[in-house]
Scaffold this motif. Sequence first.
Motif: not given
Length: 181
Positions: A110-135
């Motif tokens: 309930g503190r936004g930990i899961g949301s923070a992890l997902v937002h940062e993972l999205r950034r890593i996937a896009r900016d560092e790994l060059g991914l276009e989508q996640l599943r």
Amino acid sequence: MPHDSPPHLTQIAGPHDVAPGLREELIGCWIDVTNAGGAAGFPFPPVGQGDVAPVMDELLGRLDPRSGRLLVARVDGELAGWVVLKRDPYRLVGHWGTIHHLQTHPAFRGRGIGSALVHELRRIARDELGLEQLRLAARGGEGLEEFYGRLGWREVGRWPEALRFAPDDTRDEILMVLAPL
């Protein structure tokens, strides 16, 4: 002890980047999340060290800067949650990745930990790994599709009654995608 600080996120890109003690913290978190009813990879609680440690060792051993990352959240120095990102190894679908084992320790829910992890993972996937989508695949009946939906994910299908926890507890597996990143 109240945990009012924002989470500090750390990315781990290889097995040798796992700091001393982190393995044990991750195992302890996974045990606590599972035994509290969390849908994080072990569907039949209770679990203990002997169940989780070999799976954690395999997971950590597969980390690779090109294809697998672990993202850890800490609040005031305590492990609050973690998630894994894997790039698909096949060229045909090498433009997307899969997230696994997103979990927030019960003391930090309930503190936004899961949301923070997902937002940062999205950034890593896009900016560092060059991914276009996640599943991801989520367990039905847990409200996970609503959680992920608030973060921009959309349901793309279901495997009806794919998960049988007991003769009278069969649930759908929910298939979700996040695109574009």
